[in-house]
Write a protein that holds these residues in place. Structure first.
Motif, PDB file in Angstrom:
ATOM      1  N   PHE A  13      -1.866  36.404  14.016  1.00 37.22           N
ATOM      2  CA  PHE A  13      -2.349  36.494  15.397  1.00 37.22           C
ATOM      3  C   PHE A  13      -2.807  35.129  15.911  1.00 37.22           C
ATOM      4  O   PHE A  13      -3.241  34.286  15.150  1.00 37.22           O
ATOM      5  N   THR A  14      -2.709  34.941  17.223  1.00 34.36           N
ATOM      6  CA  THR A  14      -3.383  33.808  17.859  1.00 34.36           C
ATOM      7  C   THR A  14      -4.356  34.381  18.883  1.00 34.36           C
ATOM      8  O   THR A  14      -4.255  35.556  19.258  1.00 34.36           O
ATOM      9  N   THR A  15      -5.296  33.528  19.307  1.00 32.79           N
ATOM     10  CA  THR A  15      -6.361  34.014  20.182  1.00 32.79           C
ATOM     11  C   THR A  15      -6.566  33.072  21.359  1.00 32.79           C
ATOM     12  O   THR A  15      -6.564  31.857  21.181  1.00 32.79           O
ATOM     13  N   THR A  16      -6.698  33.619  22.545  1.00 34.86           N
ATOM     14  CA  THR A  16      -7.070  32.839  23.721  1.00 34.86           C
ATOM     15  C   THR A  16      -8.432  33.305  24.202  1.00 34.86           C
ATOM     16  O   THR A  16      -8.632  34.500  24.447  1.00 34.86           O
ATOM     17  N   THR A  17      -9.367  32.365  24.319  1.00 33.72           N
ATOM     18  CA  THR A  17     -10.702  32.684  24.815  1.00 33.72           C
ATOM     19  C   THR A  17     -10.786  32.293  26.284  1.00 33.72           C
ATOM     20  O   THR A  17     -10.479  31.169  26.643  1.00 33.72           O
ATOM     21  N   THR A  18     -11.184  33.241  27.129  1.00 32.39           N
ATOM     22  CA  THR A  18     -11.310  32.919  28.550  1.00 32.39           C
ATOM     23  C   THR A  18     -12.764  32.666  28.934  1.00 32.39           C
ATOM     24  O   THR A  18     -13.045  32.063  29.961  1.00 32.39           O
ATOM     25  N   ARG A  19     -13.675  33.116  28.091  1.00 34.87           N
ATOM     26  CA  ARG A  19     -15.100  32.973  28.398  1.00 34.87           C
ATOM     27  C   ARG A  19     -15.859  33.182  27.103  1.00 34.87           C
ATOM     28  O   ARG A  19     -15.573  34.129  26.370  1.00 34.87           O
ATOM     29  N   MET A  20     -16.774  32.268  26.796  1.00 32.04           N
ATOM     30  CA  MET A  20     -17.585  32.460  25.591  1.00 32.04           C
ATOM     31  C   MET A  20     -18.982  31.903  25.845  1.00 32.04           C
ATOM     32  O   MET A  20     -19.177  30.697  25.899  1.00 32.04           O
ATOM     33  N   GLU A  21     -19.931  32.798  26.024  1.00 27.67           N
ATOM     34  CA  GLU A  21     -21.309  32.410  26.319  1.00 27.67           C
ATOM     35  C   GLU A  21     -22.165  32.696  25.091  1.00 27.67           C
ATOM     36  O   GLU A  21     -22.498  33.848  24.814  1.00 27.67           O
ATOM     37  N   MET A  22     -22.491  31.614  24.374  1.00 29.40           N
ATOM     38  CA  MET A  22     -23.204  31.798  23.107  1.00 29.40           C
ATOM     39  C   MET A  22     -24.705  31.908  23.341  1.00 29.40           C
ATOM     40  O   MET A  22     -25.449  30.969  23.124  1.00 29.40           O
ATOM     41  N   ARG A  23     -25.111  33.056  23.836  1.00 27.37           N
ATOM     42  CA  ARG A  23     -26.539  33.356  24.008  1.00 27.37           C
ATOM     43  C   ARG A  23     -26.692  34.870  24.008  1.00 27.37           C
ATOM     44  O   ARG A  23     -25.707  35.580  24.294  1.00 27.37           O
ATOM     45  N   PRO A  24     -27.869  35.359  23.673  1.00 22.58           N
ATOM     46  CA  PRO A  24     -28.039  36.812  23.712  1.00 22.58           C
ATOM     47  C   PRO A  24     -27.702  37.340  25.106  1.00 22.58           C
ATOM     48  O   PRO A  24     -28.148  36.767  26.106  1.00 22.58           O
ATOM     49  N   GLY A  25     -26.904  38.369  25.158  1.00 25.77           N
ATOM     50  CA  GLY A  25     -26.446  38.914  26.436  1.00 25.77           C
ATOM     51  C   GLY A  25     -25.189  38.223  26.954  1.00 25.77           C
ATOM     52  O   GLY A  25     -24.577  38.688  27.910  1.00 25.77           O
ATOM     53  N   GLY A  26     -24.833  37.102  26.340  1.00 24.30           N
ATOM     54  CA  GLY A  26     -23.638  36.363  26.747  1.00 24.30           C
ATOM     55  C   GLY A  26     -22.364  37.110  26.372  1.00 24.30           C
ATOM     56  O   GLY A  26     -22.343  37.892  25.426  1.00 24.30           O
ATOM     57  N   VAL A  27     -21.323  36.844  27.136  1.00 28.33           N
ATOM     58  CA  VAL A  27     -20.069  37.570  26.959  1.00 28.33           C
ATOM     59  C   VAL A  27     -19.008  36.662  26.341  1.00 28.33           C
ATOM     60  O   VAL A  27     -18.927  35.483  26.672  1.00 28.33           O
ATOM     61  N   TRP A  28     -18.228  37.220  25.454  1.00 25.56           N
ATOM     62  CA  TRP A  28     -17.064  36.530  24.910  1.00 25.56           C
ATOM     63  C   TRP A  28     -15.841  37.384  25.278  1.00 25.56           C
ATOM     64  O   TRP A  28     -15.723  38.508  24.827  1.00 25.56           O
ATOM     65  N   GLU A  29     -15.006  36.805  26.144  1.00 26.97           N
ATOM     66  CA  GLU A  29     -13.776  37.497  26.517  1.00 26.97           C
ATOM     67  C   GLU A  29     -12.614  36.780  25.865  1.00 26.97           C
ATOM     68  O   GLU A  29     -12.468  35.557  26.021  1.00 26.97           O
ATOM     69  N   LEU A  30     -11.811  37.522  25.175  1.00 28.81           N
ATOM     70  CA  LEU A  30     -10.694  36.904  24.477  1.00 28.81           C
ATOM     71  C   LEU A  30      -9.488  37.842  24.473  1.00 28.81           C
ATOM     72  O   LEU A  30      -9.630  39.039  24.716  1.00 28.81           O
ATOM     73  N   VAL A  31      -8.342  37.261  24.260  1.00 30.26           N
ATOM     74  CA  VAL A  31      -7.126  38.050  24.107  1.00 30.26           C
ATOM     75  C   VAL A  31      -6.501  37.649  22.777  1.00 30.26           C
ATOM     76  O   VAL A  31      -6.296  36.470  22.519  1.00 30.26           O
ATOM     77  N   MET A  32      -6.248  38.641  21.939  1.00 33.54           N
ATOM     78  CA  MET A  32      -5.553  38.377  20.689  1.00 33.54           C
ATOM     79  C   MET A  32      -4.072  38.663  20.911  1.00 33.54           C
ATOM     80  O   MET A  32      -3.715  39.711  21.447  1.00 33.54           O
TER      81      MET A  32
END
Lengths: 154, 111
Positions: A47-66
């Motif tokens: 698999f490969t992964t594309t991250t469109t959003r990654m907020e490294m904090r509590p409540g932060g969102v990580w949006e990705l497509v595998m």
């Protein structure tokens, strides 16, 4: 399934994987929490992964497509619950399949150990989903998505 | 097919009354009357939930004399558990990849 399991939390299931790495804890933590690094290894083999959003904090969102080896895309969405550098990352996977994941990074000098626990908790997760979506419909859609995921062998 | 039954299992578990009925049955079989006892709803409403659980194969009903006993069926719950186990395999693969990537990173740092 034994009797105590049956009598316990219905449909709750925890899985744990542990691995020792020949790399210091800080590097392993960075490889997990940096969007550039994480896309190099996240996802099953091939698999490969594309991250469109990654907020490294509590409540932060990580949006990705595998991206699967056969070209199928699997969108994924994660909400971080707890980030303690360089010890711990807890997140909720908020698309089907719903689960809470806890990664513990242990310092073993030049080496380190990573322990990942996924907790699938149908009952709790269902309540959560109903709260979040304000209706059962959202959950039903997730169940359908889950079925689709399963159908694709993910 | 496993996928379809998983969908049905999850759907059955979405309702708090149904979950609480299953929790009750986890400690042993019960009659419909016994099950309806703790709820502020008609026996008819509880029966409806039970029918749903029977269709989802999470509960089986059996007649003993004049009474209908309900019993928990573990198989669908076990299917959910098996399904979760697949994720273990996926994570093992991820950690294989992370291991390989860390080695690559360290090689770059120390040429």
């Amino acid at each position: 399934m034994n009797k105590s399991e049956k009598a316990g939390d219905l449909a709750a299931r925890e899985i744990t994987v542990t691995r020792e790495f020949g790399a210091p804890r800080e590097l392993v933590f960075a490889a997990w929490t940096d969007p550039v690094h994480v896309s190099k290894w996240w996802g099953p083999k091939g698999f490969t992964t594309t991250t469109t959003r990654m907020e490294m904090r509590p409540g932060g969102v990580w949006e990705l497509v595998m991206h699967g080896p056969d070209g199928t895309d699997y969108p994924s969405k994660i909400v971080f619950v707890e980030i303690v550098k360089p010890e711990r990352v807890v997140y909720d996977h908020v698309l089907a399949p719903l689960f809470r994941s806890t990664s513990i990074f242990e310092d073993l000098g030049p080496r380190s150990r990573l322990t990942v626990t996924l907790r699938f908790e149908s009952a709790k997760v269902c309540e959560q989903a109903v709260r979040q979506h304000g209706a059962l419909k959202g959950l039903q859609e997730m169940v359908v998505r889950l079925a689709e995921h399963m159908g694709k062998g993910i | 097919m496993v996928v379809d039954s998983l969908t049905v299992t999850f759907a059955a578990l979405t309702d708090p009354t149904r979950r609480s009925i299953l929790q009750r049955l986890a400690s042993g079989p019960a009659t419909v009357n016994e099950l309806a006892g703790p709820y502020r709803m008609s026996q008819q409403a509880v029966s409806k939930h039970l029918s749903y659980l029977v269709r989802a194969r999470l509960v089986e009903k059996r007649r003993e004399g004049r009474r209908h006993f309900c019993r928990l069926r573990a198989a669908p719950i076990r299917d959910v558990a098996d399904w979760a186990d697949r994720y273990k395999a996926i994570w093992e693969q991820k950690l294989d990849r992370l291991d390989a990537y860390l080695k690559e990173l360290q090689k770059k740092e120390k040429p």
